[in-house]
Design a protein around this motif. Structure first.
Motif, mmCIF file in Angstrom:
data_model
loop_
_atom_site.group_PDB
_atom_site.id
_atom_site.type_symbol
_atom_site.label_atom_id
_atom_site.label_comp_id
_atom_site.label_asym_id
_atom_site.label_seq_id
_atom_site.Cartn_x
_atom_site.Cartn_y
_atom_site.Cartn_z
ATOM 1 N N GLN A 15 7.329 11.686 2.860
ATOM 2 C CA GLN A 15 5.961 12.205 2.937
ATOM 3 C C GLN A 15 4.962 11.082 3.212
ATOM 4 O OE1 GLN A 15 5.456 14.115 -0.857
ATOM 5 N NE2 GLN A 15 6.950 15.726 -0.406
ATOM 6 N N VAL A 16 5.111 9.987 2.496
ATOM 7 C CA VAL A 16 4.170 8.868 2.640
ATOM 8 C C VAL A 16 4.289 8.241 4.022
ATOM 9 C CG1 VAL A 16 3.633 6.540 1.822
ATOM 10 C CG2 VAL A 16 3.987 8.398 0.173
ATOM 11 N N LEU A 17 5.502 7.948 4.453
ATOM 12 C CA LEU A 17 5.683 7.337 5.769
ATOM 13 C C LEU A 17 5.286 8.301 6.885
ATOM 14 C CD1 LEU A 17 9.086 5.500 5.221
ATOM 15 C CD2 LEU A 17 6.857 4.420 5.599
ATOM 16 N N GLY A 18 5.598 9.580 6.709
ATOM 17 C CA GLY A 18 5.286 10.550 7.741
ATOM 18 C C GLY A 18 3.807 10.752 7.967
ATOM 19 N N ALA A 19 2.990 10.375 6.986
ATOM 20 C CA ALA A 19 1.537 10.514 7.106
ATOM 21 C C ALA A 19 0.892 9.312 7.801
ATOM 22 C CB ALA A 19 0.914 10.704 5.728
ATOM 23 N N VAL A 20 1.686 8.284 8.090
ATOM 24 C CA VAL A 20 1.163 7.079 8.733
ATOM 25 C C VAL A 20 1.096 7.291 10.246
ATOM 26 C CG1 VAL A 20 1.578 4.625 9.165
ATOM 27 C CG2 VAL A 20 2.074 5.593 6.908
ATOM 28 N N PRO A 21 -0.028 6.998 10.881
ATOM 29 C CA PRO A 21 -0.117 7.145 12.339
ATOM 30 C C PRO A 21 0.964 6.333 13.048
ATOM 31 C CG PRO A 21 -2.298 6.812 11.399
ATOM 32 C CD PRO A 21 -1.317 6.575 10.279
ATOM 33 N N GLY A 22 1.591 6.955 14.033
ATOM 34 C CA GLY A 22 2.622 6.263 14.795
ATOM 35 C C GLY A 22 4.010 6.359 14.210
ATOM 36 N N VAL A 23 4.167 7.087 13.108
ATOM 37 C CA VAL A 23 5.486 7.264 12.492
ATOM 38 C C VAL A 23 5.921 8.718 12.659
ATOM 39 C CG1 VAL A 23 6.775 7.251 10.327
ATOM 40 C CG2 VAL A 23 5.188 5.396 10.837
ATOM 41 N N GLU A 30 0.832 -1.204 0.000
ATOM 42 C CA GLU A 30 0.000 0.000 0.000
ATOM 43 C C GLU A 30 0.864 1.250 0.000
ATOM 44 O OE1 GLU A 30 -3.351 -0.119 2.836
ATOM 45 O OE2 GLU A 30 -2.726 -2.188 3.211
ATOM 46 N N LEU A 31 1.936 1.218 0.764
ATOM 47 C CA LEU A 31 2.856 2.348 0.785
ATOM 48 C C LEU A 31 3.489 2.548 -0.586
ATOM 49 C CD1 LEU A 31 4.687 1.615 4.158
ATOM 50 C CD2 LEU A 31 2.855 3.273 3.770
ATOM 51 N N GLN A 32 3.886 1.457 -1.215
ATOM 52 C CA GLN A 32 4.482 1.550 -2.548
ATOM 53 C C GLN A 32 3.501 2.183 -3.534
ATOM 54 O OE1 GLN A 32 7.822 0.067 -4.085
ATOM 55 N NE2 GLN A 32 7.000 1.943 -5.007
ATOM 56 N N ALA A 33 2.238 1.801 -3.456
ATOM 57 C CA ALA A 33 1.229 2.357 -4.355
ATOM 58 C C ALA A 33 1.086 3.866 -4.140
ATOM 59 C CB ALA A 33 -0.104 1.659 -4.140
ATOM 60 N N GLN A 34 1.142 4.306 -2.876
ATOM 61 C CA GLN A 34 1.056 5.731 -2.592
ATOM 62 C C GLN A 34 2.269 6.479 -3.138
ATOM 63 O OE1 GLN A 34 0.028 6.725 1.503
ATOM 64 N NE2 GLN A 34 -0.962 4.736 1.744
ATOM 65 N N VAL A 35 3.441 5.890 -2.981
ATOM 66 C CA VAL A 35 4.655 6.500 -3.516
ATOM 67 C C VAL A 35 4.555 6.622 -5.034
ATOM 68 C CG1 VAL A 35 7.129 6.129 -3.904
ATOM 69 C CG2 VAL A 35 6.162 5.821 -1.621
ATOM 70 N N ASP A 36 4.126 5.563 -5.691
ATOM 71 C CA ASP A 36 4.009 5.586 -7.147
ATOM 72 C C ASP A 36 3.013 6.643 -7.612
ATOM 73 O OD1 ASP A 36 5.856 3.544 -7.365
ATOM 74 O OD2 ASP A 36 4.354 1.958 -7.509
ATOM 75 N N ALA A 37 1.908 6.789 -6.878
ATOM 76 C CA ALA A 37 0.891 7.767 -7.253
ATOM 77 C C ALA A 37 1.432 9.187 -7.126
ATOM 78 C CB ALA A 37 -0.352 7.586 -6.394
ATOM 79 N N ARG A 38 2.132 9.478 -6.047
ATOM 80 C CA ARG A 38 2.714 10.811 -5.868
ATOM 81 C C ARG A 38 3.797 11.069 -6.907
ATOM 82 N NH1 ARG A 38 2.551 13.294 -0.198
ATOM 83 N NH2 ARG A 38 0.936 12.140 0.918
ATOM 84 N N TRP A 39 4.565 10.036 -7.183
ATOM 85 C CA TRP A 39 5.667 10.180 -8.143
ATOM 86 C C TRP A 39 5.140 10.515 -9.535
ATOM 87 C CZ3 TRP A 39 10.684 10.568 -7.043
ATOM 88 C CH2 TRP A 39 11.618 10.450 -8.099
ATOM 89 N N ALA A 40 4.032 9.926 -9.901
ATOM 90 C CA ALA A 40 3.468 10.142 -11.233
ATOM 91 C C ALA A 40 3.065 11.594 -11.459
ATOM 92 C CB ALA A 40 2.262 9.227 -11.441
ATOM 93 N N MET A 41 2.846 12.331 -10.387
ATOM 94 C CA MET A 41 2.444 13.730 -10.512
ATOM 95 C C MET A 41 3.635 14.678 -10.637
ATOM 96 S SD MET A 41 -0.811 14.007 -7.890
ATOM 97 C CE MET A 41 0.097 13.456 -6.443
#
Length: 230
Positions: free
Chosen positions: A58-66, A5-16
């Motif tokens: 950015q992606v990891l920092g948005a995860v609760p507890g990170v 799921e994290l990888q998918a979020q990274v890929d989505a942000r990267w595409a922009m």
């Protein structure tokens, strides 16, 4: 949460983002020419390694507890061989038994590049502290070692997901080191230390929580997944 799921979020942000992308200069695994080993055609494009680290932050920092902590410039090792990093972050999970991840940016000097070319962006991946280095990307910026932008980004992603996804084990001895996760492992040695298979077995046992006897002077780091699997 799963690392996929994290990888998918990274890929989505990267595409922009409007960032350099290039194919492997030798898609058929042809041997590089001798002149390519001393040439850096476009050092500016390697800024993607720093940008990839920032997207992961950015992606990891948005995860609760990170938590994400900015780091001031500092040394990459204890003897000064690797020099200093210019910028960095320390990303950690509040879950017990996890290993903090360090993404350290360095602007290296370029030799063999165009006149007045910018510095070569290098990303150092480490855990716990800068001296416990896992990988650097690109490990060499010359044209001969270039296998395309996708290979470069994939290597960064896989290294980060191995630590975050856990379990992850690193052993450090004098003249040798070993890194292990369920998907694979690697070891490096200057001629000292145990053989690869023995090191991988030790790492697996440490990950399983066994009481393992390690060679004298070994530094060991054992980390579990940052997240509860769902």
């Amino acid at each position: 949460m799963r690392v996929e799921e994290l990888q998918a979020q990274v890929d989505a942000r990267w595409a922009m983002l409007d960032l350099p992308s290039w194919p492997s200069p030798r898609p058929f695994m042809d041997a590089p020419g001798e002149e390519e080993y001393s040439r850096v055609t476009d050092p500016a494009r390697y800024r993607i390694v720093h940008e990839r680290a920032r997207v992961w932050t950015q992606v990891l920092g948005a995860v609760p507890g990170v938590q994400v902590e900015r780091l001031p410039p500092g040394p990459l090792d204890t003897d000064g061989h690797l020099g200093d990093f210019d910028r960095g972050v320390r990303i950690s999970s509040e879950r017990e038994g996890t290993l903090p991840l360090l993404l350290l940016e360095r602007d290296a000097q370029v030799t063999g590049g165009p006149d007045h070319s910018p510095g070569l962006a290098v990303l150092h991946l480490a855990i716990v502290e800068p001296t416990v280095s896992l990988e650097l990307h690109p490990d060499c910026g010359c044209d001969a070692c270039d296998t395309g932008s996708q290979d470069l980004l994939r290597a960064i992603d896989e290294a980060l997901m191995a630590v975050v996804g856990g379990p992850f084990v690193t052993l450090r001895g004098r003249g040798w080191q070993a890194d292990w996760h369920p998907g694979g492992g690697s070891s490096r040695s200057t001629g000292r230390g145990l053989d690869h298979d023995t090191l991988m077995d030790l790492c697996r046992r440490l990950a399983a929580g066994e009481d393992v006897r390690l060679p004298r002077g070994t530094r060991s780091f054992v980390g579990q997944s940052w997240f509860v699997s769902t």
